[in-house]
Every structure is written in C-alpha cells, then in structure tokens.
Design a protein around this motif. Structure first.
Motif, PDB file in Angstrom:
ATOM      1  N   LEU A 151      -7.879  -3.020   1.346  1.00  0.00           N
ATOM      2  CA  LEU A 151      -6.477  -2.634   1.470  1.00  0.00           C
ATOM      3  C   LEU A 151      -5.595  -3.872   1.444  1.00  0.00           C
ATOM      4  N   LYS A 152      -4.380  -3.714   0.948  1.00  0.00           N
ATOM      5  CA  LYS A 152      -3.424  -4.813   0.912  1.00  0.00           C
ATOM      6  C   LYS A 152      -2.782  -4.973   2.284  1.00  0.00           C
ATOM      7  N   VAL A 153      -2.369  -6.190   2.570  1.00  0.00           N
ATOM      8  CA  VAL A 153      -1.663  -6.448   3.816  1.00  0.00           C
ATOM      9  C   VAL A 153      -0.239  -5.919   3.655  1.00  0.00           C
ATOM     10  N   CYS A 154       0.182  -5.090   4.591  1.00  0.00           N
ATOM     11  CA  CYS A 154       1.541  -4.581   4.522  1.00  0.00           C
ATOM     12  C   CYS A 154       2.104  -4.408   5.928  1.00  0.00           C
ATOM     13  N   CYS A 155       3.423  -4.379   5.985  1.00  0.00           N
ATOM     14  CA  CYS A 155       4.140  -4.135   7.230  1.00  0.00           C
ATOM     15  C   CYS A 155       4.905  -2.831   7.077  1.00  0.00           C
TER      16      CYS A 155
ATOM     17  N   GLU B 108       8.614   9.110  11.624  1.00  0.00           N
ATOM     18  CA  GLU B 108       9.374   8.933  10.390  1.00  0.00           C
ATOM     19  C   GLU B 108       9.162   7.513   9.894  1.00  0.00           C
ATOM     20  N   ILE B 109       8.642   7.377   8.677  1.00  0.00           N
ATOM     21  CA  ILE B 109       8.433   6.055   8.091  1.00  0.00           C
ATOM     22  C   ILE B 109       9.762   5.572   7.522  1.00  0.00           C
ATOM     23  N   LEU B 110      10.242   4.439   8.040  1.00  0.00           N
ATOM     24  CA  LEU B 110      11.522   3.891   7.590  1.00  0.00           C
ATOM     25  C   LEU B 110      11.361   2.913   6.439  1.00  0.00           C
ATOM     26  N   GLU B 111      10.353   2.040   6.532  1.00  0.00           N
ATOM     27  CA  GLU B 111      10.195   0.989   5.527  1.00  0.00           C
ATOM     28  C   GLU B 111       8.728   0.594   5.420  1.00  0.00           C
ATOM     29  N   ILE B 112       8.269   0.401   4.200  1.00  0.00           N
ATOM     30  CA  ILE B 112       6.927  -0.107   3.937  1.00  0.00           C
ATOM     31  C   ILE B 112       7.089  -1.334   3.058  1.00  0.00           C
ATOM     32  N   GLU B 113       6.472  -2.433   3.475  1.00  0.00           N
ATOM     33  CA  GLU B 113       6.605  -3.684   2.734  1.00  0.00           C
ATOM     34  C   GLU B 113       5.220  -4.261   2.499  1.00  0.00           C
ATOM     35  N   GLU B 114       4.819  -4.364   1.229  1.00  0.00           N
ATOM     36  CA  GLU B 114       3.518  -4.940   0.903  1.00  0.00           C
ATOM     37  C   GLU B 114       3.652  -6.448   0.820  1.00  0.00           C
ATOM     38  N   LEU B 115       2.696  -7.143   1.417  1.00  0.00           N
ATOM     39  CA  LEU B 115       2.703  -8.605   1.423  1.00  0.00           C
ATOM     40  C   LEU B 115       1.566  -9.117   0.562  1.00  0.00           C
TER      41      LEU B 115
END
Length: 121
Positions: A12-16, A78-85
């Motif tokens: 899996l990719k690192v994400c926040c 509720e998912i507000l933001e997904i950021e892949e790093l």
C-alpha cells in the motif's frame, strides 16, 4: 460464495487521511485513540476533539480505515481529505504563494515617506 483478494497482497502507498466524526466526550476520545493505536497500518495520528477531526497517516487503504472506525466506534465517519505521499520523498504541502504587503513606515519625526517622494542621488 468465493471472495477474491482484491489487491491486498500488493504494498500500500503511504497516505494521510483526515476524517470528521463526532467526538463528544473524553471517553469517546480515549476509545478512538485506543482503536487507532491497535490498528497496525496507522503510523501516526492526530485527534482534534474541538474540531471533531481525526487525521491518520501510514500505509493504509482509506476506505478500510474509515469502515473499521465506523464499526468499532458505532458513529458516522466522513472522509474530508485523502493525500497520497511518495514513499521516498518528503511531503511538501502545496500552499498558495504568500503575497507580501509593503507597509509605509513612519520616520521618527512623524512624516510619512511615500515611494514616489524618495529621491535617489
């Protein structure tokens, strides 16, 4: 019924991810913290109780984390933001450029100096 393993073997990719959920009291906050600490895919977390926000980072699938939290906390997530790093690079947050305002400074004698009145010699 046969279920397929939909890509769970690939890394899996690192994400926040930032989520909103109702965190009413200190007991809810402690329960949420305990659940997050027991999830091995989450590396770091931040619980913002006054804003009812939870941020998690790690090698995770955002939908799986949200579903697991919803089931264990018995609350809407509720998912507000997904950021892949990127795994190798440090994350640099994209902020809009900051505009600087040039202020007119008043000299000690109380007169304002305007840029048009300054003479170069």
């Amino acid at each position: 019924m046969c279920r397929m393993n939909h890509g769970r073997s690939m890394p899996l990719k690192v994400c926040c991810m930032t989520m909103r959920m109702s965190i009413d009291c200190n007991a809810c906050c402690r329960k949420l913290r305990r659940i997050i600490l027991n999830m091995k895919e989450i590396e770091t977390h931040l619980i913002e109780k006054p804003h009812s926000r939870v941020s998690v980072c790690g090698r995770l699938r955002p939908s799986d984390v949200a579903i697991k939290l919803r089931k264990k906390m018995n609350r809407r997530v509720e998912i507000l933001e997904i950021e892949e790093l990127d795994s190798g690079d440090e994350h640099v947050e994209q902020n809009p450029p900051v505009t600087q305002h040039n202020e007119l400074r008043t000299p000690m004698n109380g007169h304002q100096v305007h840029p048009s009145n300054v003479h170069t010699q």
